[in-house]
Scaffold this motif. Structure first.
Motif, short mmCIF file in Angstrom:
data_model
loop_
_atom_site.label_atom_id
_atom_site.label_comp_id
_atom_site.label_asym_id
_atom_site.label_seq_id
_atom_site.Cartn_x
_atom_site.Cartn_y
_atom_site.Cartn_z
N ASN A 18 0.82 -1.22 0.00
CA ASN A 18 0.00 0.00 0.00
C ASN A 18 0.85 1.26 0.00
O ASN A 18 0.77 2.11 0.88
CB ASN A 18 -0.94 0.01 1.21
N GLY A 19 1.70 1.37 -1.00
CA GLY A 19 2.47 2.60 -1.16
C GLY A 19 3.65 2.70 -0.21
O GLY A 19 3.87 1.87 0.67
N VAL A 20 4.41 3.77 -0.42
CA VAL A 20 5.58 4.08 0.39
C VAL A 20 5.46 5.53 0.83
O VAL A 20 5.09 6.40 0.03
CB VAL A 20 6.89 3.89 -0.40
N SER A 21 5.73 5.83 2.08
CA SER A 21 5.69 7.20 2.56
C SER A 21 7.07 7.60 3.07
O SER A 21 7.77 6.79 3.67
CB SER A 21 4.65 7.37 3.67
N PHE A 22 7.44 8.85 2.80
CA PHE A 22 8.71 9.40 3.26
C PHE A 22 8.43 10.53 4.24
O PHE A 22 7.52 11.34 4.04
CB PHE A 22 9.52 9.92 2.07
N PHE A 23 9.22 10.59 5.30
CA PHE A 23 9.02 11.65 6.29
C PHE A 23 10.33 11.96 7.00
O PHE A 23 11.33 11.24 6.85
CB PHE A 23 7.94 11.26 7.30
N ILE A 24 10.31 13.04 7.75
CA ILE A 24 11.47 13.47 8.54
C ILE A 24 11.26 12.97 9.95
O ILE A 24 10.26 13.28 10.60
CB ILE A 24 11.62 15.00 8.50
N ASP A 25 12.19 12.18 10.44
CA ASP A 25 12.02 11.52 11.73
C ASP A 25 11.94 12.51 12.88
O ASP A 25 11.12 12.36 13.78
CB ASP A 25 13.17 10.53 11.95
N ASN A 26 12.77 13.54 12.86
CA ASN A 26 12.77 14.54 13.93
C ASN A 26 12.67 15.94 13.31
O ASN A 26 13.68 16.60 13.06
CB ASN A 26 14.04 14.42 14.78
N PRO A 27 11.44 16.42 13.06
CA PRO A 27 11.29 17.71 12.40
C PRO A 27 11.42 18.91 13.32
O PRO A 27 11.40 20.05 12.84
CB PRO A 27 9.87 17.62 11.83
N GLN A 28 11.56 18.71 14.64
CA GLN A 28 11.53 19.83 15.57
C GLN A 28 12.62 20.87 15.31
O GLN A 28 12.33 22.07 15.30
CB GLN A 28 11.64 19.31 17.01
N PRO A 29 13.90 20.50 15.10
CA PRO A 29 14.91 21.53 14.80
C PRO A 29 14.57 22.32 13.54
O PRO A 29 14.81 23.55 13.49
CB PRO A 29 16.20 20.71 14.62
N LEU A 30 14.00 21.68 12.55
CA LEU A 30 13.61 22.38 11.33
C LEU A 30 12.43 23.30 11.59
O LEU A 30 12.34 24.40 11.02
CB LEU A 30 13.28 21.38 10.24
N MET A 31 11.51 22.87 12.45
CA MET A 31 10.40 23.73 12.83
C MET A 31 10.91 25.00 13.50
O MET A 31 10.42 26.10 13.25
CB MET A 31 9.45 22.99 13.79
N ASP A 32 11.91 24.86 14.37
CA ASP A 32 12.48 26.02 15.05
C ASP A 32 13.15 26.96 14.05
O ASP A 32 13.04 28.19 14.17
CB ASP A 32 13.49 25.57 16.10
N ASP A 33 13.82 26.41 13.05
CA ASP A 33 14.43 27.25 12.01
C ASP A 33 13.35 28.01 11.23
O ASP A 33 13.52 29.19 10.89
CB ASP A 33 15.25 26.40 11.05
N ALA A 34 12.23 27.35 10.96
CA ALA A 34 11.14 28.01 10.25
C ALA A 34 10.54 29.13 11.10
O ALA A 34 10.16 30.19 10.58
CB ALA A 34 10.07 26.99 9.87
N ARG A 35 10.44 28.91 12.41
CA ARG A 35 9.92 29.95 13.30
C ARG A 35 10.85 31.16 13.32
O ARG A 35 10.39 32.31 13.30
CB ARG A 35 9.75 29.39 14.72
#
Length: 230
Positions: A140-157
């Motif tokens: 049923n498909g393959v999904s890709f994701f970022i395991d620990n997005p928190q540091p990237l979220m902080d950079d976006a903030r």
């Protein structure tokens, strides 16, 4: 008797001067490549009886589990995601009077699915090939994701705040004012990347490693800032 007349005393009320402010919104985003993948693979087997369907499914599913472990996937990253045994009905026939006959059970379908987390993206194609070769006939498909997005979220903030201050400076200077202290900051929304899904696949056999592409994902943040004008 002395009468004392008190003159009315006027109480002066001063209204505090209202602060001049500017309210501005800032947006920030960060792009990053996914570092983790997830696949959902399983076996669907049909037979005349539920017991036969389950036995056939179990035999193939054991091979799928063995292939996943042989690919170096950790036990904690392997999880059963769905199991069912359901009757299969015949298509109802239409009677001469136009009504339909009641459906009849013609067999049973057993389905078992497993979710696998792949932390080395170079192994995704090989794992897909292994599970299909070992007996999985429903991926049923393959999904890709970022395991620990928190540091990237902080950079976006941070980028969102910088964007808001940049906009506020342009607007204030154009209006002949200078920025004062920041009064309030609120986050109006943040976007965590959702797993990127590839199309679902129903496979019978495979002769080579399946080609996959993880792409990139974008993490966004929005802030509202109120700044006093000097």
């Amino acid at each position: 008797a002395a009468l004392v007349f008190a003159a009315p005393v006027a109480h002066a009320q001063t209204t505090p001067e209202q602060k001049r402010t500017i309210t501005i919104q800032g947006e920030g985003s960060v792009s990053a490549k996914p570092d983790t993948a997830s696949i959902n693979a399983g076996v669907v087997a049909e037979a005349k009886t539920a017991r036969e369907a389950l036995s056939a499914n179990t035999e193939k599913m054991n091979g799928v589990f063995d292939a996943i472990k042989a690919a170096g996937i950790a036990e904690d990253d392997i999880r059963t995601s769905g199991f069912s045994v359901n009757p299969v009905y015949t298509r109802p026939a239409r009677k001469p009077d136009g009504t339909q006959e009641n459906p009849v059970i013609s067999g049973y379908r057993a389905s078992n699915n497993v979710s696998v987390i792949i932390r080395d993206l170079t192994k995704v194609g090989d794992v897909l090939d292994s599970v299909v070769t070992s007996g999985a006939n429903n991926v049923n498909g393959v999904s890709f994701f970022i395991d620990n997005p928190q540091p990237l979220m902080d950079d976006a903030r941070r980028a969102a705040v910088e964007d808001a201050l940049r906009r506020a400076t342009i607007l204030a200077n154009t209006a002949g004012a200078d920025l004062g202290p920041v009064l309030t900051i609120s986050e109006s929304g943040a976007f965590r990347p959702q797993p990127m899904m590839m199309r679902s696949m129903a496979m019978e056999e495979s002769a080579a490693s399946v080609p996959v592409a993880a792409g990139t994902q974008e993490i966004r943040a929005n802030v509202n800032i109120v700044i006093e004008l000097e």
